[in-house]
Design a protein around this motif. Structure first.
Motif, PDB file in Angstrom:
ATOM      1  N   ILE B 510       0.819  -1.317   0.237  1.00 43.30           N
ATOM      2  CA  ILE B 510       0.183   0.235  -0.225  1.00 43.30           C
ATOM      3  C   ILE B 510       0.808   1.466  -0.048  1.00 43.30           C
ATOM      4  CG2 ILE B 510      -1.395   1.522   1.020  1.00 43.30           C
ATOM      5  CD1 ILE B 510      -2.905  -1.780   2.585  1.00 43.30           C
ATOM      6  N   GLY B 519      -2.374   6.166  -5.236  1.00 42.99           N
ATOM      7  CA  GLY B 519      -2.833   5.794  -3.420  1.00 42.99           C
ATOM      8  C   GLY B 519      -4.722   6.893  -3.511  1.00 42.99           C
ATOM      9  N   ASP B 523      -7.189   4.072   0.603  1.00 39.54           N
ATOM     10  CA  ASP B 523      -5.305   3.449   1.064  1.00 39.54           C
ATOM     11  C   ASP B 523      -5.095   3.895   2.441  1.00 39.54           C
ATOM     12  OD1 ASP B 523      -5.415   1.639  -1.706  1.00 39.54           O
ATOM     13  OD2 ASP B 523      -5.111   3.523  -2.580  1.00 39.54           O
ATOM     14  N   ALA B 573      -3.895  -0.963  -7.708  1.00 41.04           N
ATOM     15  CA  ALA B 573      -2.376  -0.638  -7.409  1.00 41.04           C
ATOM     16  C   ALA B 573      -1.767  -0.844  -8.200  1.00 41.04           C
ATOM     17  CB  ALA B 573      -2.189  -2.050  -6.513  1.00 41.04           C
TER      18      ALA B 573
END
Lengths: 181, 597
Positions: B510, B519, B523, B573
């Motif tokens: 993350i 992000g 997150d 991601a």
């Protein structure tokens, strides 16, 4: 007649084996109870090809190619609650075993060394889904609301989870249901 | 290289077996030496060692696979490991590593085709005050720059043995910038032992209690309580262990204590041994400090000659005690006392369930005291000079002084000893920190302090620390710093418990996602939740503290990450279209379906 609106449910399998779908069917006679509570939208059971507005979307399998992303985004857009079901959807699972092998090596092994019906060539038809460099878990591509672990999750677990959700409770799974040994 | 290329393996290992005997708790030491002989642990060596010790092959392989300095695959005859601690990174190590690899036509992590060389990175080597640093075959290289790397490349190409390299490459300075009672005052060898013998063990324990000495490794447990609990625990044998596995990135005080104050540390161990009734002590030296081994062995030998170790110490009949040095092999987790004991027993460094605590069930299940290097040095001072003298320094709950290892953005990095209670302002002034913006107190597992909090003080009441003090000036990318820390934890998690094994990996993913510009607010929430799970559910301190830098950044440094966030509630991601590039190249496709928005 002012009948209560039925919950709309959609399911799909991306890079999965349909085992989680089989496990859902494994609730046996409770399928009739389920059909009393929900209406199926897009799912392999109805053979509806596109997903409309739904309450719950259940996704089996990891994200292995571009088409998987289109399906997944369609689900996310239309489903109020999105559920990743089974090991492949949650972590990539068995299909992700290819992640340690170079994609070019995979293609060579499948299409070049042995040769296919069309001879030794790598297919490049635009209708074929284009694979990613790796298999990704669903949560890395869209936001996921619930994760149902297992390979596959048991029918009892799926039933408990769905009935909780349909009846408006926060789904709660007993420890026994989450044990796999 | 294949196993059949080692036909002489038994003869090659024979002297190692000769030295260590057949006890399975020597396994790690045997493997370290095997690694030195073969430059890795060949499969045939594992079979041979397992047969010799009478343990299953899997056990040997399990241990060999656990420690970073042991390798199951061939590494080069020369193995250069660049320290990837955040201070080494700030001093330019990533660029130096690229330069070095480029120069020698090498890829990081791979072995050169002639098996001559491999280059990789490693966790903090404890040379933060004289970085950028690296290790070559276990020996520390300091103050690296292009010129030195050119020289090193020449030496390696010329296949010159590392022991014949110019000593200036390996020069490690103490850099003591400020000393107090612990580092500054003279100490006569044997004084603490004499005082202990004169006033009795029980009375010395009372002095320890009066001193209020608390452990210097971070947790701050009362030394008097630990020693008295061990003293009364029944067992065939008692042990005292000096924890010199100084693995917390940014900490290097034990390096200096062992280099220049080894006598004081040994004296503290001997006093402790007298009090708890131990006849054997271990000094667990981190693998990165194996260059100190020879000097420490000499110090022990001198003490034996002087009657301060061995049988009937200082003529006291029945007072037998000796110290043995065990080397680690690159595992941060072994700084945790129960993992350290496992490692001493020749196993993987996996923390034990506690209770039972080591004071009742430690090394070989016997009552064991594990103390930090600095704690033992303090204990020696207290035994010699009394508890009240010590308690007069510091604050109410933190008596005495604390040695800080200061590094990062400051003019004078090095070792600073302060009485407890000193404020960050004062420390930053002393070390010449220019426009400080944040300080990482006690390393990645500690506390990230913002400039608004520089009035806070070093003490167990306010900012407890194991010694690391890393300064960051304004303009440093804090997100990148935190990214370095989460990568460190993901690498060092021992893998035993799920919250830590998986949590550190998710945390890394993350934070990387945010750093790569993918992000979202979602997150950040994930990081908070994850941090909570790790803090409450992990098996040991590593997992409990691994989320600290992330949570501190989220709370105190919003500027560090907010500009990186996207407005959306969710972002993938990774770059979806980029992940199709490989297949596009293979198939030659470029149609609409071969792309993702």
């Amino acid at each position: 007649m002012n009948e209560k609106r039925k919950i709309r449910l959609a399911t799909c399998s991306l890079a999965g084996c349909f085992g989680c779908h089989m496990s859902l069917l494994d609730i046996d006679e409770k399928l009739f109870d389920l059909l009393g509570m929900v209406e199926f939208d897009r799912t392999p059971f109805t053979d509806i090809k596109r997903c409309g507005p739904c309450d719950i979307g259940i996704v089996e399998g990891g994200v292995s190619n571009a088409e998987n992303v289109h399906v997944l985004k369609e689900f996310r857009k239309n489903c109020k609650v999105l559920v990743a079901i089974g090991a492949c959807a949650i972590t990539g699972g068995v299909p992700a075993l290819r992640n340690n092998i170079d994609l070019w090596d995979c293609f060579q092994e499948v299409y070049l060394y042995e040769g296919g019906l069309e001879g030794n060539q790598i297919p490049n038809d635009p209708e074929l889904p284009l694979p990613f460099d790796k298999v990704y878990p669903v949560y890395e591509v869209v936001k996921v609301d619930y994760f149902l672990p297992g390979c596959p999750p048991s029918a009892d677990m799926i039933w408990k989870f769905l009935t909780d959700l349909i009846e408006g409770r926060e789904p709660k799974l007993d420890y026994e249901m989450l044990r796999y040994d | 290289m294949e196993p059949h290329e080692f036909p002489q393996i038994e003869q090659q290992l024979a002297p190692v077996f000769e030295r260590h005997g057949r006890e399975a708790h020597w396994l790690l030491q045997i493997l370290r030496e095997a690694q030195e002989i073969f430059h890795f642990i060949p499969s045939a060596a594992i079979t041979c060692i397992a047969a010799h010790l009478g343990v299953p092959r899997t056990r040997v392989e399990g241990v060999a696979g656990f420690y970073s300095f042991l390798s199951l695959k061939p590494v080069g005859e020369y193995r250069v490991l660049f320290s990837d601690n955040v201070t080494d990174q700030m001093q330019g190590n990533p660029e130096l590593m690229r330069y070095f690899c480029h120069k020698l036509w090498l890829e990081p992590g791979k072995v050169s085709e002639d098996n001559l060389l491999s280059v990789d990175s490693t966790s903090c080597t404890g040379m933060c005050d004289q970085g950028p640093a690296a290790l070559v075959n276990g020996w520390p290289l300091t103050n690296l720059d292009h010129e030195r790397l050119d020289l090193i490349a020449e030496l390696i190409r010329g296949r010159k043995p590392v022991c014949d390299w110019p000593p200036m490459l390996f020069e490690v300075k103490d850099n003591i910038r400020r000393s107090g009672t612990l580092l500054g005052e003279p100490f006569a060898s044997g004084a603490a032992i004499r005082a202990t013998l004169a006033r009795s063990s029980a009375a010395t324990l009372l002095e320890m209690e009066a001193s209020g000495l608390r452990g210097r490794g971070g947790a701050g447990f009362s030394v008097a309580r630990k020693w008295s609990m061990c003293r009364v625990s029944p067992g065939e044998k008692h042990y005292i262990v000096c924890n010199a596995d100084e693995g917390e990135p940014g900490t290097f005080k034990d390096r200096v204590l062992l280099n220049s104050y080894a006598d004081l540390v040994c004296e503290g161990m001997t006093v402790g041994a007298r009090i708890i009734g131990a006849t054997k002590g271990f000094l667990y030296l981190r693998g990165e400090y194996c260059y100190l081994l020879h000097k420490l062995e000499q110090a022990l030998a001198q003490r034996r000659v002087a009657g301060l170790l061995g049988r009937n110490i200082l003529g006291e009949t029945g007072f037998d005690f000796d110290i043995e040095i065990h080397l680690g092999a690159g595992a941060y987790i072994c700084g945790e006392e129960s993992a350290l004991i496992e490692s001493l027993e020749g196993k993987r460094g996996r923390p034990r369930n506690r209770p039972p605590f080591p004071v009742t069930h430690g090394y070989l299940d016997q009552p064991t005291v594990v103390d930090n290097v600095e704690t033992l040095a303090c204990a020696a001072r207290i035994a010699a000079q009394g508890g009240e003298w010590f308690a007069a320094m510091g604050t109410a709950q933190s008596s005495g002084s604390k040695i800080l290892s200061i590094a990062g953005d400051c003019a004078r990095p090095g070792i600073y000893e302060y009485p407890f209670g000193v404020t960050l302002h004062e420390i930053l002034d002393d070390c010449g920190a220019e426009d400080p913006y944040a300080v990482q107190v006690s390393g990645p597992s500690g506390i990230l302090v913002s400039s608004k909090e520089f009035g806070r003080c070093i003490s167990f009441e306010d900012l407890p620390t194991a010694g690391a003090f890393t300064v960051f000036k304004r303009g440093r990318d804090l997100l990148q710093i935190v990214q370095n820390f989460v990568h460190f934890f993901a690498h060092e998690s021992c893998g035993f418990c799920t919250p830590c094994r998986v949590g550190t990996q998710l945390q890394k993913k993350i934070v990387d996602k945010i750093a790569n510009g993918h992000g979202t607010a979602y997150d950040l929430e994930e990081l908070k939740q994850l941090g909570h799970i790790m803090q409450t559910m992990s098996h040991c301190g590593l997992g409990h503290t691994a989320p600290n830098p992330v949570l501190d950044m989220l709370k105190k440094f919003p500027d560090a990450y907010q500009h990186k966030l996207k407005d959306l509630a969710f972002e993938p991601a990774f770059d979806l279209d980029g992940a199709l590039e490989t297949a596009r190249n293979i198939t030659g496709r470029d149609d609409a379906w071969a792309h993702l928005p």
